[in-house]
Design a protein around this motif. Structure first.
Motif, PDB file in Angstrom:
ATOM      1  N   THR A   1      -3.776   3.807  -1.014  1.00  0.00           N
ATOM      2  CA  THR A   1      -4.216   2.920  -2.086  1.00  0.00           C
ATOM      3  C   THR A   1      -3.411   1.623  -2.033  1.00  0.00           C
ATOM      4  O   THR A   1      -2.307   1.590  -1.492  1.00  0.00           O
TER       5      THR A   1
ATOM      6  N   MET B   1     -10.147  -3.460  -0.482  1.00  0.00           N
ATOM      7  CA  MET B   1     -10.108  -2.392   0.516  1.00  0.00           C
ATOM      8  C   MET B   1     -10.997  -2.738   1.714  1.00  0.00           C
ATOM      9  O   MET B   1     -10.634  -2.513   2.861  1.00  0.00           O
TER      10      MET B   1
ATOM     11  N   ALA C   1     -10.126  -3.193   5.594  1.00  0.00           N
ATOM     12  CA  ALA C   1     -10.845  -2.429   6.613  1.00  0.00           C
ATOM     13  C   ALA C   1     -11.399  -3.357   7.696  1.00  0.00           C
ATOM     14  O   ALA C   1     -11.355  -3.036   8.890  1.00  0.00           O
TER      15      ALA C   1
ATOM     16  N   ASP D   1     -12.385  -2.625  -4.597  1.00  0.00           N
ATOM     17  CA  ASP D   1     -13.180  -2.217  -3.435  1.00  0.00           C
ATOM     18  C   ASP D   1     -13.310  -3.351  -2.418  1.00  0.00           C
ATOM     19  O   ASP D   1     -13.261  -3.123  -1.211  1.00  0.00           O
TER      20      ASP D   1
ATOM     21  N   ASP E   1      -7.795   0.739   7.878  1.00  0.00           N
ATOM     22  CA  ASP E   1      -8.726   1.639   7.197  1.00  0.00           C
ATOM     23  C   ASP E   1      -8.153   3.055   7.250  1.00  0.00           C
ATOM     24  O   ASP E   1      -6.995   3.249   7.613  1.00  0.00           O
ATOM     25  N   ASN E   2      -8.948   4.046   6.919  1.00  0.00           N
ATOM     26  CA  ASN E   2      -8.451   5.428   6.906  1.00  0.00           C
ATOM     27  C   ASN E   2      -7.954   5.892   8.267  1.00  0.00           C
ATOM     28  O   ASN E   2      -6.952   6.589   8.361  1.00  0.00           O
TER      29      ASN E   2
ATOM     30  N   SER F   1     -12.824   9.739  -0.196  1.00  0.00           N
ATOM     31  CA  SER F   1     -11.835   8.912  -0.869  1.00  0.00           C
ATOM     32  C   SER F   1     -10.897   8.350   0.194  1.00  0.00           C
ATOM     33  O   SER F   1     -10.750   8.902   1.268  1.00  0.00           O
ATOM     34  N   ASP F   2     -10.294   7.230  -0.144  1.00  0.00           N
ATOM     35  CA  ASP F   2      -9.362   6.609   0.798  1.00  0.00           C
ATOM     36  C   ASP F   2      -8.056   7.369   0.778  1.00  0.00           C
ATOM     37  O   ASP F   2      -7.634   7.836  -0.270  1.00  0.00           O
TER      38      ASP F   2
ATOM     39  N   CYS G   1       0.830  -1.207   0.000  1.00  0.00           N
ATOM     40  CA  CYS G   1       0.000   0.000   0.000  1.00  0.00           C
ATOM     41  C   CYS G   1       0.860   1.251   0.000  1.00  0.00           C
ATOM     42  O   CYS G   1       1.989   1.236   0.478  1.00  0.00           O
TER      43      CYS G   1
END
Length: 202
Positions: free
Chosen positions: A125, A160, A164, A157, A169-170, A121-122, A106
């Motif tokens: 990536t 991702m 998560a 997705d 996650d973010n 948006s994340d 990532c």
């Protein structure tokens, strides 16, 4: 010359310590355990039947734009730009009952522009995905590596979401930046201190 150099380093170390946000490294929420080996850090989390590790190295983790103005050129009263460390990081998901590890490479995109039509948006990536044999330190180039550039968005997705669900996650990515930045700064101060003793050494 060395005396002046040592004096400069002494002042620089004082300054850096003054702006140091974290005296100890910030924690990453969600039960991650941190191991640090020099410039490499590893976060480990175990959930039912799985072990997730996230590894990153702070070397070269500060985006180039921040390095244009070298700190020497700045007047002491100018606010130094906040350097933020955004390292690439590798997530490994190891399931207890398989001999394989899913490896996701990532990174933080330089311009965090999401693809159109997305509300949020994340901030990171996934660049590459591959399977590696569990427990082997040397990854094989012969293993198929999926590059996400040409990937179906639905599959991307799902990947991702898969991360998560495992706590990557973010929020995690934000905290990783905090941690990495603190670690980078700590190592920078240590480097200045080592350099000072090296310069002073007769």
């Amino acid at each position: 010359g060395d005396k002046a150099f040592a004096q400069f380093l002494t002042d620089e170390i004082k300054e850096e310590k003054k702006i140091q946000k974290h005296k100890s490294l910030p924690k990453v929420s969600g039960g991650w355990e941190l191991e640090v080996h020099g410039t490499e850090a590893k976060l480990v989390r175990k959930i039912a039947g799985e072990k997730i590790t996230v590894t990153f190295n702070i070397n070269n983790s500060i985006p180039p734009s921040a390095e244009d103005e070298t700190q020497e050129e700045q007047k002491p009263d100018e606010q130094e730009p906040d350097l933020t460390s955004t390292p690439n990081f590798v997530v490994e998901v190891i399931k207890d009952d398989t001999k394989q590890t899913l490896v996701l490479d990532c990174h933080y995109p330089e311009d965090e522009v999401g693809h159109e039509g997305e509300e949020e948006s994340d901030i990171f990536t996934i660049r590459e995905v591959s399977f590696q044999p569990t427990g082997e330190s040397d990854w094989k180039d012969t293993n198929y590596t999926l590059n996400t550039d040409s990937l179906d968005w639905a599959l991307y997705d799902h990947l991702m979401d898969f991360l998560a669900d495992r706590g990557v996650d973010n929020t995690f990515a934000d905290e990783l930046i905090e941690l990495s930045t603190a670690l980078e700064h700590q190592e920078y101060i240590k480097f200045l201190e080592d350099l000072k003793s090296f310069v002073k050494c007769q």
